[in-house]
Design an enzyme around this catalytic site. Structure first.
Site, PDB file in Angstrom:
ATOM      1  CG  LEU A  71      37.293  30.382  32.562  1.00 39.98           C
ATOM      2  CD1 LEU A  71      36.231  30.870  31.588  1.00 39.98           C
ATOM      3  CD2 LEU A  71      37.543  28.896  32.373  1.00 39.98           C
ATOM      4  CG  ASP A  73      44.972  35.630  36.074  1.00 40.62           C
ATOM      5  OD1 ASP A  73      45.949  34.956  36.458  1.00 40.62           O
ATOM      6  OD2 ASP A  73      43.836  35.506  36.547  1.00 40.62           O
ATOM      7  N   GLY A  74      43.908  38.982  33.131  1.00 42.36           N
ATOM      8  CA  GLY A  74      44.235  40.083  32.247  1.00 42.36           C
ATOM      9  C   GLY A  74      45.015  41.135  32.997  1.00 42.36           C
ATOM     10  CB  ALA A  75      46.337  44.402  31.920  1.00 43.18           C
ATOM     11  CG  PHE A  76      43.728  46.943  34.569  1.00 51.01           C
ATOM     12  CD1 PHE A  76      44.497  47.570  35.543  1.00 51.01           C
ATOM     13  CD2 PHE A  76      43.906  47.315  33.251  1.00 51.01           C
ATOM     14  CE1 PHE A  76      45.415  48.545  35.199  1.00 51.01           C
ATOM     15  CE2 PHE A  76      44.818  48.293  32.896  1.00 51.01           C
ATOM     16  CZ  PHE A  76      45.581  48.911  33.874  1.00 51.01           C
ATOM     17  CB  SER A  77      40.147  41.711  34.134  1.00 52.63           C
ATOM     18  OG  SER A  77      40.809  41.228  32.976  1.00 52.63           O
ATOM     19  CD  GLN A  78      41.921  37.038  39.444  1.00 55.07           C
ATOM     20  OE1 GLN A  78      41.267  37.554  40.339  1.00 55.07           O
ATOM     21  NE2 GLN A  78      42.724  36.019  39.641  1.00 55.07           N
ATOM     22  CB  VAL A  79      37.937  35.641  32.612  1.00 57.87           C
ATOM     23  CG1 VAL A  79      36.660  35.083  31.994  1.00 57.87           C
ATOM     24  CG2 VAL A  79      38.271  36.981  31.977  1.00 57.87           C
ATOM     25  CG  ASP A 188      41.903  43.479  18.690  1.00 59.29           C
ATOM     26  OD1 ASP A 188      42.890  43.294  17.939  1.00 59.29           O
ATOM     27  OD2 ASP A 188      41.931  43.236  19.911  1.00 59.29           O
TER      28      ASP A 188
END
Length: 504
Positions: A71, A73-79, A188
């Site tokens: 779904l 990508d993040g700085a240290f992650s994937q979803v 946030d």
């Protein structure tokens, strides 16, 4: 062709192509419940965002989950969207690369997980499971099929008052639970962190778009308690900035019972009201399509946020009720002691759906309807056809763990709203920590990111309060400290088009 028109075409293409892709890769999960079989299936699944087959990674510790598609990508992650063998339903799995993180960042993951574990509410993303392996953290969460609310705001340009009320009440219900039951402030709340479960879209009968927005899509029939525009149940996500302000066991601010200092008690009040301010920003954005605070210069933007300098601009706010403006004004009040708390919010006539105005009507509109007036800043909601750059594959967001299925075009309009809102929200958090506008501007360029600013202030005294900022400031500042994205009202084709229609 406007950015919104191009974006809508992209969404339609994405939805249709995704439907074809899902149909082509559907798996009869009832054939085999064996864990090994699901692991093999996970390796064969492809990313639904493109035509080229991309294998979904297989991670240790996720043997009970069939990974279906990536779904985002993040700085240290994937979803990933995944299927839970035990729960027999689809879930979202956030895979965090533990081996890339330092000690503080790992502590941040545990803090977020611990906070999510203590929150159970229908309008908050539910954490089902947390798995730690040698190299990864795995967060298994409730899947919000609709994705981010932000994309729907862009899709419909803005929301009707009925739909905006439907959404903000659900956000408020979640905030009330966080504040009163859990002793947690989110810190946030913004459209990117508000997800939704989709509902059936029911087109309006004899829909006619507004004269100022001839290309505005029909958000459909509004059903009380259900929603409209395909937007049903709202879910607050991303607790990376969240903070515990009191202990649920003692029902007092964090610390020993009877020994809490006045500044600790005051911090609870101030912290909670940061969420109320954010709700005001969200409501403002939903009703007109752009955030209340924006400026070309980061220092001026900081000053506007800190001093509460926002305007109900004409013609965008001409047809919006005075009651809605009054509520927003109370939510965006600078002094947190005067700002509405969550209980006052629910008592406001607009929230109750009452037509009467509050007895103490407070908002003071500042209307500027001509380009020749004072200089104002506005996100460029529309751009020329030549400026549209629609990608052939989905663009991955690094700011949110659960992503919409929609693909976001790389355009000044959409990114400007993202960036303006991100800066404003982070500045408000820094102001809560005691930074002045001058300090914000100076320190922002010295440290290179708002993340570092908040990290320095909050982790030097409390390792458990580590927070992860998703908005690196040096992405918005040029070498001379100037903001590269355009937020000037005179350059806004949206403004120009609307002004031309009013003249004619």
């Amino acid at each position: 062709m406007s950015i919104l028109a191009g974006f809508k075409n992209l969404l339609k293409h994405s939805k249709s192509s995704k439907g074809r892709s899902n149909a082509s890769k559907s798996v009869d999960v009832s054939v085999n419940r064996d864990v090994a079989a699901y692991t093999e299936l996970a390796a064969k699944n492809v990313n639904a965002g493109g035509d080229e087959e991309i294998r979904v990674a297989n991670y240790p510790g996720l043997e009970k989950y069939q990974l279906i598609e990536n779904l985002g990508d993040g700085a240290f992650s994937q979803v990933y969207k995944a299927y839970s063998i035990d729960r027999k339903e689809h879930v979202a799995v956030k895979v965090i690369r533990k081996y890339e993180m330092n000690k503080k960042q790992r502590q941040g993951v545990f803090k977020e997980v611990n906070i999510m574990r203590r929150v159970k509410h229908k309008n908050v993303v539910n954490l089902f499971d947390f798995v730690e392996t040698e190299d990864f953290y795995h967060l298994v969460m409730e899947l919000a099929e609709g994705g981010e609310l932000f994309h729907q705001i862009v899709n419909f340009t803005y929301f009707s008052e009925n739909l905006a009320r439907h959404i903000i009440i659900q956000v408020a219900e979640a905030v009330k639970h966080l504040h009163d039951v859990c002793g947690i402030v989110h810190r946030d709340i913004k459209p990117e962190n508000l997800l939704f479960q989709p509902i059936e879209y029911l087109p309006s009968q004899n829909y006619t778009p507004p004269s100022l927005e001839p290309n505005k899509l029909d958000e459909g029939m509004f059903l009380e308690g259900i929603g409209a525009g395909g937007i049903g149940r709202i879910l607050i996500a991303d607790f990376g900035f969240s903070k515990v302000v009191w202990n649920s066991k003692t029902a007092t601010p964090c610390g020993t019972v009877g020994y809490a200092a006045p500044e600790i008690v005051n911090d609870e009040l101030y912290s909670k009201n940061v969420d109320m301010w954010a709700m005001g920003c969200v409501l403002h954005t939903m009703l007109c399509g752009f955030p209340p605070f924006f400026d070309e210069n980061i220092k001026d933007l900081a000053s506007k946020v800190v001093n509460g300098e926002f305007e109900f601009l004409s013609p965008w706010w001409d047809d919006i009720s005075d009651s809605a403006k009054d509520l927003i004004t109370h939510l965006l009040t600078v002094d947190p002691r005067e700002r509405y708390d969550i209980h006052q919010f629910f008592q406001h006539p607009w929230i109750k759906g009452e037509s009467k105005m509050p007895e103490n009507f407070t908002y003071k509109p500042k209307l500027h309807g001509t380009p020749g007036g004072p200089k104002l800043s506005l996100p460029r909601s529309l751009v020329s056809k030549g400026e549209i750059d629609i990608p052939t594959t989905p663009i991955k967001s690094a700011t949110h763990p659960l992503l919409s299925s929609y693909s976001e075009p790389k355009t000044p309009g959409v990114s400007s709203v993202h960036e303006a809102m991100g800066v404003a929200y982070d500045i408000r958090r820094l102001n809560h920590l005691g930074f002045s506008p001058e300090q914000l501007s100076k320190k922002s360029m010295n440290t290179g990111s708002i993340k570092e600013l908040i990290l320095d202030e909050e982790t030097t005294t409390d390792d458990d309060d580590y927070i992860i900022s998703s908005f690196p400031l040096n992405d918005t500042l040029g070498s001379e400290g100037k903001d590269p994205f355009s937020l000037n009202l005179k350059e806004s084709s949206l403004y120009s088009r609307r002004s031309a229609k009013r003249v004619n």
